[in-house]
Design a protein around this motif. Structure first.
Motif, short mmCIF file in Angstrom:
data_model
loop_
_atom_site.label_atom_id
_atom_site.label_comp_id
_atom_site.label_asym_id
_atom_site.label_seq_id
_atom_site.Cartn_x
_atom_site.Cartn_y
_atom_site.Cartn_z
N ARG A 243 0.82 -1.22 0.00
CA ARG A 243 0.00 0.00 0.00
C ARG A 243 0.85 1.27 0.00
N ILE A 244 1.90 1.27 0.82
CA ILE A 244 2.73 2.48 0.91
C ILE A 244 3.53 2.69 -0.37
N GLU A 245 4.01 1.61 -0.99
CA GLU A 245 4.71 1.75 -2.27
C GLU A 245 3.77 2.33 -3.33
N ARG A 246 2.52 1.88 -3.33
CA ARG A 246 1.54 2.41 -4.27
C ARG A 246 1.24 3.87 -3.94
N ALA A 247 1.13 4.20 -2.66
CA ALA A 247 0.87 5.59 -2.26
C ALA A 247 1.99 6.51 -2.72
N LYS A 248 3.23 6.07 -2.58
CA LYS A 248 4.37 6.87 -3.03
C LYS A 248 4.29 7.13 -4.53
N GLU A 249 3.88 6.08 -5.27
CA GLU A 249 3.74 6.24 -6.72
C GLU A 249 2.65 7.26 -7.05
N LEU A 250 1.52 7.20 -6.35
CA LEU A 250 0.43 8.14 -6.60
C LEU A 250 0.84 9.57 -6.25
N ILE A 251 1.59 9.71 -5.17
CA ILE A 251 2.05 11.04 -4.78
C ILE A 251 2.95 11.63 -5.85
N ARG A 252 3.82 10.80 -6.43
CA ARG A 252 4.75 11.29 -7.44
C ARG A 252 4.07 11.60 -8.77
N ARG A 253 3.00 10.87 -9.08
CA ARG A 253 2.44 10.95 -10.43
C ARG A 253 1.11 11.66 -10.54
N GLN A 254 0.41 11.92 -9.45
CA GLN A 254 -0.92 12.50 -9.55
C GLN A 254 -1.09 13.64 -8.56
N SER A 255 -1.97 14.58 -8.92
CA SER A 255 -2.27 15.72 -8.05
C SER A 255 -3.49 15.39 -7.20
N LEU A 256 -3.33 14.46 -6.30
CA LEU A 256 -4.39 14.07 -5.39
C LEU A 256 -4.03 14.53 -3.98
N THR A 257 -5.03 14.69 -3.16
CA THR A 257 -4.77 15.03 -1.77
C THR A 257 -4.29 13.80 -1.02
N VAL A 258 -3.69 14.03 0.12
CA VAL A 258 -3.24 12.93 0.96
C VAL A 258 -4.42 12.06 1.37
N THR A 259 -5.53 12.68 1.68
CA THR A 259 -6.73 11.92 2.06
C THR A 259 -7.18 11.01 0.93
N GLN A 260 -7.23 11.54 -0.28
CA GLN A 260 -7.65 10.73 -1.43
C GLN A 260 -6.70 9.57 -1.68
N ILE A 261 -5.40 9.83 -1.58
CA ILE A 261 -4.41 8.78 -1.82
C ILE A 261 -4.53 7.70 -0.76
N GLY A 262 -4.65 8.11 0.51
CA GLY A 262 -4.79 7.13 1.58
C GLY A 262 -5.98 6.22 1.36
N PHE A 263 -7.09 6.80 0.92
CA PHE A 263 -8.29 6.00 0.67
C PHE A 263 -8.08 5.06 -0.51
N GLN A 264 -7.43 5.55 -1.56
CA GLN A 264 -7.21 4.72 -2.76
C GLN A 264 -6.35 3.49 -2.47
N VAL A 265 -5.44 3.62 -1.53
CA VAL A 265 -4.55 2.48 -1.26
C VAL A 265 -5.03 1.63 -0.09
N GLY A 266 -6.24 1.88 0.39
CA GLY A 266 -6.83 0.95 1.35
C GLY A 266 -6.91 1.39 2.79
N TYR A 267 -6.54 2.64 3.10
CA TYR A 267 -6.64 3.11 4.48
C TYR A 267 -7.92 3.91 4.66
N ARG A 268 -8.74 3.48 5.58
CA ARG A 268 -10.03 4.13 5.81
C ARG A 268 -9.94 5.26 6.82
N HIS A 269 -8.82 5.34 7.53
CA HIS A 269 -8.61 6.41 8.51
C HIS A 269 -7.30 7.13 8.19
N LEU A 270 -7.39 8.43 8.00
CA LEU A 270 -6.22 9.21 7.59
C LEU A 270 -5.07 9.09 8.59
N SER A 271 -5.40 9.10 9.88
CA SER A 271 -4.35 9.03 10.90
C SER A 271 -3.56 7.72 10.78
N HIS A 272 -4.26 6.64 10.46
CA HIS A 272 -3.58 5.35 10.27
C HIS A 272 -2.66 5.39 9.06
#
Length: 306
Positions: A243-272
């Motif tokens: 999940r974190i490797e995928r999140a890093k890829e999304l951060i580098r390649r897309q203009s999404l918010t941290v909340t959106q990226i966290g949800f896309q990679v399977g985290y339902r709680h931002l703090s987690h």
């Protein structure tokens, strides 16, 4: 008989230096897609980070950090990127003759890694335990430095590091063989691979350990034990790594918010998500985005305890 004998050579020994037949290099292309091929030299491939696909011995393997491959001459394989997954491989090619007369008391053990054809197949794939991964990386880096600078004595230094790396691989292999239930490791490796592939395909969903056990057709407790035995990490740690490797890829390649990226990679709680990201990378998603991402302002972390 090696079924791969009819495969075309991808690279031959003519591409290696005749006086010192060795080279070391890195792959990190998200477009990498090799055809099935074989070499007439030995190739060592180490997954430094991320994940990719390795076709080896008729099987498709999803490989990740810590996986080490020693491909003997005449064995077919191919390496390919997984869509949207970052990875880095360190590759070393050399002729077996490079080590002739240098194996010393380890000759009977190490020569099986260098033997052409299917005899070397059982020793082709090894997951290096986390406690030895820094040593493997250091040995590979030492060889890279010597190869790049070619100072006086570099051939000797590379041989020493290469012998040390093969010795580490042999000791890791023997450690697995000594472990209780070692006969079940080979039999259970494929179900564990099925569970790993499922994680790669479904990381955005909830994947409890019980679900992984169901995919592998094992009791949860036994699955948990075997997963760590085969991969060197717990099932939950592996899910988080994907999940974190995928999140890093999304951060580098897309203009999404941290909340959106966290949800896309399977985290339902931002703090987690933030806590797990920082634990694995040393920085928060926002800090990572500032360094590697686009200009879009991430929202959702403001005011939270990081």
């Amino acid at each position: 008989m090696n079924e791969d004998l009819d495969l075309p050579l991808f690279q031959g020994r003519d591409e290696l230096n005749r006086d010192f037949p060795f080279k070391i290099f890195r792959y990190a292309s998200p477009l990498m897609k090799q055809s099935l091929h074989m070499h007439d030299y030995v190739q060592i491939a180490y997954v430094r980070q991320g994940m990719c696909n390795h076709q080896l011995l008729g099987k498709s393997l999803t490989v990740s950090q810590g996986d080490l491959f020693i491909i003997a001459p005449g064995n077919g394989h191919s390496i390919s990127a997984i869509e949207d997954q970052a990875f880095e491989l360190i590759m070393a090619d050399f002729l077996p003759e490079l080590l002739e007369g240098h194996l010393g008391p380890m000759e009977d053990y190490l020569k099986r890694y260098l033997t052409p054809g299917p005899a070397a197949a059982p020793y082709s794939w090894l997951h290096v335990g986390k406690h030895r991964q820094p040593l493997v990386l250091q040995l590979l880096q030492d060889m890279q430095d010597e190869y790049d600078h070619k100072e006086v004595g570099y051939e000797f230094a590379i041989r020493i590091s290469l012998l040390k790396l093969l010795t580490v691989a042999e000791r890791e292999y023997r450690a697995v063989r000594r472990s209780p239930g070692r006969q079940s490791v080979a039999a259970d490796r494929e179900p564990i691979e099925e569970a790993r592939r499922y994680v790669h395909d479904n990381y955005s969903q909830d994947i409890p350990l019980e679900h992984g056990a169901y995919i592998a057709n094992m009791a949860p407790a036994y699955f948990s034990h075997m997963f760590k035995h085969v991969t060197g990490q717990s099932f939950i740690d592996y899910v988080n790594e994907v999940r974190i490797e995928r999140a890093k890829e999304l951060i580098r390649r897309q203009s999404l918010t941290v909340t959106q990226i966290g949800f896309q990679v399977g985290y339902r709680h931002l703090s987690h998500f933030i806590r797990t990201f920082k634990k694995r990378t040393g920085i928060t998603p926002t800090e990572y985005k500032k360094t590697f991402g686009g200009s879009a302002e991430p929202i959702g972390e403001r005011g939270m305890n990081k």
